[in-house]
Design a protein around this motif. Sequence first.
Motif, mmCIF file in Angstrom:
data_model
loop_
_atom_site.group_PDB
_atom_site.id
_atom_site.type_symbol
_atom_site.label_atom_id
_atom_site.label_comp_id
_atom_site.label_asym_id
_atom_site.label_seq_id
_atom_site.Cartn_x
_atom_site.Cartn_y
_atom_site.Cartn_z
ATOM 1 N N ASN A 31 0.938 -1.257 0.097
ATOM 2 C CA ASN A 31 -0.017 0.002 -0.078
ATOM 3 C C ASN A 31 0.877 1.380 -0.080
ATOM 4 O O ASN A 31 0.468 2.432 0.415
ATOM 5 C CB ASN A 31 -0.913 0.081 1.161
ATOM 6 C CG ASN A 31 -2.087 -0.833 0.839
ATOM 7 O OD1 ASN A 31 -2.598 -1.003 -0.238
ATOM 8 N ND2 ASN A 31 -2.870 -1.193 1.811
ATOM 9 N N ASP A 32 1.995 1.062 -0.412
ATOM 10 C CA ASP A 32 3.171 2.310 -0.397
ATOM 11 C C ASP A 32 2.853 2.722 -2.035
ATOM 12 O O ASP A 32 3.279 2.051 -2.799
ATOM 13 C CB ASP A 32 4.422 1.979 -0.137
ATOM 14 C CG ASP A 32 5.294 3.105 -0.326
ATOM 15 O OD1 ASP A 32 5.601 3.445 -1.488
ATOM 16 O OD2 ASP A 32 6.009 3.490 0.813
ATOM 17 N N MET A 33 2.538 4.137 -1.988
ATOM 18 C CA MET A 33 2.381 4.548 -3.540
ATOM 19 C C MET A 33 3.400 4.622 -4.307
ATOM 20 O O MET A 33 3.470 4.091 -5.464
ATOM 21 C CB MET A 33 1.537 6.088 -3.570
ATOM 22 C CG MET A 33 1.508 6.676 -4.751
ATOM 23 S SD MET A 33 0.641 5.611 -5.608
ATOM 24 C CE MET A 33 -1.154 6.220 -5.697
ATOM 25 N N GLY A 34 4.643 4.982 -4.007
ATOM 26 C CA GLY A 34 5.937 4.816 -4.513
ATOM 27 C C GLY A 34 6.327 3.321 -4.852
ATOM 28 O O GLY A 34 6.819 3.079 -5.981
ATOM 29 N N LYS A 35 6.090 2.440 -4.086
ATOM 30 C CA LYS A 35 6.287 0.926 -4.137
ATOM 31 C C LYS A 35 5.078 0.211 -5.282
ATOM 32 O O LYS A 35 5.325 -0.397 -6.139
ATOM 33 C CB LYS A 35 6.263 0.168 -3.177
ATOM 34 C CG LYS A 35 7.369 0.321 -2.108
ATOM 35 C CD LYS A 35 7.449 -0.384 -0.877
ATOM 36 C CE LYS A 35 8.758 -0.111 -0.263
ATOM 37 N NZ LYS A 35 8.913 -1.030 1.111
ATOM 38 N N MET A 36 4.154 0.982 -5.259
ATOM 39 C CA MET A 36 2.901 0.648 -6.180
ATOM 40 C C MET A 36 3.351 1.006 -7.650
ATOM 41 O O MET A 36 3.309 0.124 -8.465
ATOM 42 C CB MET A 36 1.792 1.494 -5.976
ATOM 43 C CG MET A 36 1.062 0.990 -4.807
ATOM 44 S SD MET A 36 -0.156 -0.087 -5.401
ATOM 45 C CE MET A 36 -1.315 -0.561 -3.680
ATOM 46 N N LEU A 37 4.048 2.356 -7.977
ATOM 47 C CA LEU A 37 4.752 2.530 -9.105
ATOM 48 C C LEU A 37 5.796 1.768 -9.421
ATOM 49 O O LEU A 37 5.910 1.377 -10.702
ATOM 50 C CB LEU A 37 5.016 4.011 -9.283
ATOM 51 C CG LEU A 37 3.953 5.130 -8.820
ATOM 52 C CD1 LEU A 37 4.666 6.415 -8.710
ATOM 53 C CD2 LEU A 37 2.965 5.033 -10.126
ATOM 54 N N GLN A 38 6.380 1.292 -8.364
ATOM 55 C CA GLN A 38 7.841 0.454 -8.898
ATOM 56 C C GLN A 38 7.606 -0.859 -9.065
ATOM 57 O O GLN A 38 8.059 -1.755 -9.873
ATOM 58 C CB GLN A 38 8.664 0.571 -7.373
ATOM 59 C CG GLN A 38 10.002 -0.338 -7.555
ATOM 60 C CD GLN A 38 10.963 -0.296 -6.355
ATOM 61 O OE1 GLN A 38 10.351 0.246 -5.501
ATOM 62 N NE2 GLN A 38 11.703 -0.811 -6.332
#
Length: 111
Positions: A31-38
Amino acid sequence: RAAVVLAEVIKAFGAPENAQRMDEARDNACNDMGKMLQFLLPVATQIQQDVIKAYGFSSDGEGVLKFARLIKSYESQDPEIASMSGKLKAMFLPPMTVPPHAAGTGGVATS
């Protein structure tokens, strides 16, 4: 024709191997937006590329962007496409929630 391609893309996300890839990417993202993109976005992009290349789109990120723009251009004219587009986005975009500090808590997240 756009609705047919969109339906194929949605169906591809439902395929067991793709659903598993998306679940793993979601788990990795926590649920981390940066990790979602990654983690999540590249998997979602790959799944779309695999489908849309059969319909004349290039099998790279640019092809996916062109497909997304095409679908967006039909959303206002066709309720079915708008509905399917929303369903597709929900598969790989997290639901937008108001950050705790914007909810009037004085910038302190309460848990």
